[in-house]
Design a protein around this motif. Structure first.
Motif, PDB file in Angstrom:
ATOM      1  N   GLY A  74    -106.667 -56.741 -25.728  1.00  0.00           N
ATOM      2  CA  GLY A  74    -107.482 -57.956 -24.593  1.00  0.00           C
ATOM      3  C   GLY A  74    -105.797 -58.276 -25.142  1.00  0.00           C
ATOM      4  O   GLY A  74    -105.875 -59.668 -24.242  1.00  0.00           O
ATOM      5  N   HIS A  75    -104.623 -58.380 -24.937  1.00  0.00           N
ATOM      6  CA  HIS A  75    -103.439 -58.504 -25.189  1.00  0.00           C
ATOM      7  C   HIS A  75    -102.502 -58.508 -23.754  1.00  0.00           C
ATOM      8  O   HIS A  75    -102.324 -57.043 -23.947  1.00  0.00           O
ATOM      9  CB  HIS A  75    -103.086 -59.121 -26.469  1.00  0.00           C
ATOM     10  N   THR A  76    -101.597 -58.758 -23.842  1.00  0.00           N
ATOM     11  CA  THR A  76    -100.746 -58.593 -22.880  1.00  0.00           C
ATOM     12  C   THR A  76     -98.904 -59.511 -23.198  1.00  0.00           C
ATOM     13  O   THR A  76     -98.427 -60.201 -23.037  1.00  0.00           O
ATOM     14  CB  THR A  76    -100.970 -59.020 -21.444  1.00  0.00           C
ATOM     15  N   PRO A  77     -98.336 -58.445 -24.567  1.00  0.00           N
ATOM     16  CA  PRO A  77     -97.881 -59.214 -24.664  1.00  0.00           C
ATOM     17  C   PRO A  77     -95.991 -58.841 -23.357  1.00  0.00           C
ATOM     18  O   PRO A  77     -96.282 -58.145 -22.761  1.00  0.00           O
ATOM     19  CB  PRO A  77     -97.124 -58.168 -25.715  1.00  0.00           C
ATOM     20  N   GLU A  78     -95.061 -59.669 -23.509  1.00  0.00           N
ATOM     21  CA  GLU A  78     -93.762 -59.075 -23.141  1.00  0.00           C
ATOM     22  C   GLU A  78     -92.721 -57.777 -24.208  1.00  0.00           C
ATOM     23  O   GLU A  78     -93.466 -57.968 -25.559  1.00  0.00           O
ATOM     24  CB  GLU A  78     -92.568 -60.114 -23.173  1.00  0.00           C
ATOM     25  N   ALA A  79     -92.447 -57.181 -23.226  1.00  0.00           N
ATOM     26  CA  ALA A  79     -91.597 -55.727 -24.019  1.00  0.00           C
ATOM     27  C   ALA A  79     -90.108 -55.658 -23.794  1.00  0.00           C
ATOM     28  O   ALA A  79     -89.672 -56.704 -22.229  1.00  0.00           O
ATOM     29  CB  ALA A  79     -91.865 -54.072 -23.547  1.00  0.00           C
ATOM     30  N   LEU A  80     -88.884 -56.052 -24.395  1.00  0.00           N
ATOM     31  CA  LEU A  80     -87.720 -55.779 -24.004  1.00  0.00           C
ATOM     32  C   LEU A  80     -87.362 -54.750 -25.227  1.00  0.00           C
ATOM     33  O   LEU A  80     -87.579 -54.321 -26.084  1.00  0.00           O
ATOM     34  CB  LEU A  80     -87.197 -57.087 -24.640  1.00  0.00           C
ATOM     35  N   MET A  81     -85.762 -54.336 -24.187  1.00  0.00           N
ATOM     36  CA  MET A  81     -85.590 -52.640 -24.612  1.00  0.00           C
ATOM     37  C   MET A  81     -83.832 -53.627 -24.101  1.00  0.00           C
ATOM     38  O   MET A  81     -83.329 -53.550 -22.991  1.00  0.00           O
ATOM     39  CB  MET A  81     -85.407 -51.523 -24.398  1.00  0.00           C
ATOM     40  N   THR A  82     -83.184 -53.431 -25.926  1.00  0.00           N
ATOM     41  CA  THR A  82     -81.788 -53.697 -25.618  1.00  0.00           C
ATOM     42  C   THR A  82     -81.021 -52.456 -26.551  1.00  0.00           C
ATOM     43  O   THR A  82     -81.614 -51.705 -27.295  1.00  0.00           O
ATOM     44  CB  THR A  82     -81.070 -55.117 -26.278  1.00  0.00           C
ATOM     45  N   LEU A  83     -79.540 -52.443 -25.613  1.00  0.00           N
ATOM     46  CA  LEU A  83     -78.744 -51.803 -26.667  1.00  0.00           C
ATOM     47  C   LEU A  83     -77.278 -52.176 -27.372  1.00  0.00           C
ATOM     48  O   LEU A  83     -77.243 -53.758 -27.140  1.00  0.00           O
ATOM     49  CB  LEU A  83     -77.718 -50.492 -25.381  1.00  0.00           C
ATOM     50  N   ALA A  84     -77.616 -51.554 -28.856  1.00  0.00           N
ATOM     51  CA  ALA A  84     -76.557 -52.753 -29.653  1.00  0.00           C
ATOM     52  C   ALA A  84     -75.720 -51.634 -30.961  1.00  0.00           C
ATOM     53  O   ALA A  84     -76.410 -50.494 -31.274  1.00  0.00           O
ATOM     54  CB  ALA A  84     -77.696 -54.104 -30.229  1.00  0.00           C
TER      55      ALA A  84
END
Length: 742
Positions: A547-557
């Protein structure tokens, strides 16, 4: 934590009793003492000064009423500050309000002593009363006796406000008004014009000066909010009682001031001239002019009853402030103690009464302390207007009572209170000095004695009650780097528990290592992106199913550890939840410690078995015995986990020595008191005598449990302690290592 009142006497004050608390504190003492100062500053327009102050008091009462209906608990402005601001701000408000009520009680006790001495002198047989009746020592005895009497009455369960005294003084004032109206009816023609001319004797400056001196005469309605946890049907009765007590006060004050200015002044003399000569007794002198000795004694009797009822109300309010602060650990918890049968806050009443006696005997300039109390009340009233604005804007629930003409009423009222406080600080510099000294002492005591436990209890309360986060305007972000599918589920379930509902946010971060040559590593990069996508998909699926709606982030490093630190800084994260499957090897430990010291937020590091996740059946094991550096973060975690359903918490204290029975009993009691502040329901506590602390902790937790350990702080660096590493490596349970922001 339940408020003091609800846990003690319960709600036993009805509408009439609550109104009596306000009337007992407002009516009588202030006008009898301060009317002379008002007449001296502005002449007959003192009636206008009281009218304008009445309008300001009504606006303030409306803001109090809205906040009290939203938070029907004891504590008044202290409770409002704690709900809408922070525990530190609440301590500052509560600390100075406690002082203000104590000083107000001292002033009323001394006022009673003065009038008691005057009455005895008048009634003493013979022409000359003994000199000892007027000595300061005698006055102190009278005042201390009054404080002691009302302290004992408070312990015995008096309803507060001095109900008998309040009723008695209202009857006396009614008779006094009737006598004045009778005299006005038979007064010579032109008496009213003569008494009310010149109306603004010293212009607008004199009017504002009179308002500054006399606003405190209408203070007292706030005491109803201070004992709000003891009022029946608070959403309905508190607003009505506040407005009713102010209305009764104004119905008494305004006609009385008019009569004093007209039939109370002899021919050839103005009320301002009378007040310049005898400001303290001008009310009695004026009553004597239109009603003879009968009027004079009416004022004396009214003064005795007024000062006693106001003293009773201030003892009640000050003790409830102290009790509520003790509940929140912003004052020592010993002040929580209640009478075993009556439920009254015995230690808070005793502490308040002793503080009154100390100030009465030790502070030479009580008038300056009274001016400081007036200054503090004005500041606290301005703060209540401000918190009502914040609460209305932030709250998603409408208060049962709504301030009309919002936001004009709190804006105008708050600004007026602030300007009057500023005037008070310039008019009587000593009042500002006393307030500053008391506040400075409070800061020293708070950070020296109370801050650790107060902020831990507050963090637990906020985590358990998501509404607090909304009211305080918080929107914390939990950053969760996910890379290993084996630990992703456990991290996400824990992150969802840690985030404050409604306002809290979770950011799932996946860092793909950036190759130096994309063409040469094309296949490897494609595989890494695919793996990262699978991890994010699994994490999002776990979160959405809960029941949760998190944000998602994908990066290159190039460096994932540095990238996590960069994201934590740029996104201004409140906390970082990082997982790792192993603490074996020096490099793993070093990398994680470097990350811990590169971020400026709270850090929660999870070492969990494969496919471990948080469930309501998870038992939390909390070793106790450190220096308390992580108390606030641990309490916030326990509150969040309790809100998520993990209510079985086991507090463990391991000692490597054999304890004597009485020492063991004392430690077990201390451990239980500590645990009750950070657990939902009844905590499980255990004192373990063992030579090997690591083995004892490892044996205390099963494979599905979660152990919470604190990281070590050394020279502003966060490090894994030897104990934490050994427990994490040797236990089958998941291990949560926490570190507050440095």
């Amino acid at each position: 934590m339940a408020s003091a009142a609800e846990g003690g006497q319960g709600r036993h004050l009805g509408f009439r009793a609550a109104t009596g608390v306000g009337v007992g504190a407002i009516v009588g003492g202030g006008i009898l003492v301060l009317a002379g100062a008002a007449f001296r500053e502005t002449g007959p327009s003192a009636i206008l000064a009281f009218t304008l102050n009445g309008l300001l008091a009504v606006m303030t009462a409306l803001s109090f009423a809205e906040m009290s209906s939203m938070f029907p608990e004891s504590g008044g402005a202290y409770t409002f500050a704690k709900k809408v601001l922070t525990v530190r701000a609440a301590f500052g408000v509560g600390w100075v309000l406690w002082f203000a009520y104590i000083v107000a009680g001292v002033l009323y006790a001394l006022g009673f002593a003065e009038y008691a001495s005057l009455a005895l002198s008048e009634l003493w047989p013979g022409d000359t009363p003994p000199a000892w009746l007027q000595r300061s020592g005698t006055l102190s005895v009278f005042a201390v006796s009054a404080i002691a009497a009302y302290g004992l009455l408070g312990v015995r369960g008096s309803q507060g406000g001095g109900q008998i005294e309040t009723l008695g003084k209202l009857v006396v004032f009614a008779v006094l008004l009737a006598a004045g109206l009778w005299a006005l009816g038979f007064a010579p023609s032109g008496t009213v014009r003569r008494g009310m001319t010149p109306f603004l004797e010293h212009g607008a400056a004199g009017l504002f000066a009179a308002m500054g001196f006399t606003f405190i005469a209408l203070q007292g309605f706030d005491l109803i909010a201070t004992v709000g946890g003891e009022v029946k049907e608070p959403e309905r009765n508190i607003p009505r009682a506040m407005l009713a007590s102010l209305g009764i006060a104004l119905v008494v004050y305004l006609p009385l001031l008019f009569l004093i200015s007209t039939v109370g002044t002899p021919a050839g003399e103005t009320i301002s001239e009378m007040s310049r000569e005898r400001p303290a007794t001008v009310m009695a002198d004026a009553a004597s002019n239109f009603a003879g000795p009968f009027g004079y004694w009416l004022v004396v009797i009214a003064a005795l009853l007024s000062t006693l009822s106001a003293l009773s109300a201030n003892v009640l309010a000050a003790s409830r402030i102290a009790l509520r602060m003790a509940d929140d650990r912003t004052l020592p918890r010993v002040l929580q103690q209640r009478h075993p049968s009556r439920g009254t806050p015995v230690m808070a009443i005793y502490a308040t009464a002793l503080a009154m006696v100390f100030i009465l005997l030790m502070v030479p300039d009580v008038s300056a302390a009274g001016a400081a109390a007036s200054l503090i009340f004005l500041i606290s009233f301005a703060l209540v207007h401000w918190t009502s604005l914040l609460a209305r804007r932030r709250s998603r629930i409408q208060a049962p009572f709504q301030t009309p003409l919002f936001p004009a009423v709190p804006l105008i009222g708050g600004l007026a209170c602030a300007l009057l406080a500023l005037y008070q600080a310039f008019a009587t510099p000593s009042s500002g000095g006393i307030a500053a000294v008391w506040f400075g002492l409070g800061i020293i005591l708070y950070y020296g004695l109370f801050a650790g436990r107060a902020e831990a209890v507050d963090a637990f309360t906020e985590a358990m009650d998501p509404r607090l986060g909304v009211l305080r305007g918080r929107s914390p972000l939990v950053l969760v780097p996910v890379a290993n599918p084996a630990t992703a589920r456990g991290l996400v379930t824990l992150a969802n528990a840690l985030a404050i509902p409604v306002v809290g946010r979770v950011l799932l971060l996946t860092v793909v290592r950036r190759p130096s040559d994309f063409k040469a590593a094309k296949l490897e990069t494609k595989r890494a992106l695919g793996d990262a996508t699978d991890v994010v998909r699994q994490a999002m699926s776990t979160s959405l199913s809960a029941g949760h709606t998190p944000e998602a982030l994908m990066t290159l490093a190039h460096d994932p550890w540095h990238e996590i630190s960069r994201i934590a800084h740029t996104r201004k994260c409140d906390s970082l939840l990082v997982g790792f499957s192993s603490l074996e090897g020096h490099d793993n430990v070093v990398h994680i410690e470097q990350l811990l010291n590169a971020v400026e937020c709270d850090v929660v590091a999870l070492r969990a078995p494969k496919d471990w996740s948080l469930t309501p059946e998870t038992r939390i094991v909390v070793p106790v015995g450190g220096r308390g550096g992580h108390d606030e973060l641990r309490a916030r975690l326990l509150g969040s986990l309790g809100r998520a359903g993990c209510t079985e918490v086991r507090f463990v204290q391991v000692t490597d020595e054999t304890l004597a029975p009485h020492v063991r009993t004392a430690r077990e009691r201390a451990l239980r008191m500590f645990a009750e502040e950070e657990s939902y329901g009844t905590p499980h506590c255990e004192l373990i005598e063992a030579d090997d602390m690591v083995s004892a902790l490892a044996a205390a937790a099963g494979p599905k449990d979660l152990i919470i350990l604190g990281l070590r702080h050394e020279r502003h660096k966060r490090l894994f302690s030897k104990l934490a590493l050994q427990v994490a490596r040797r236990t089958e349970a998941a291990t949560l290592m926490i570190s507050r922001r440095t």
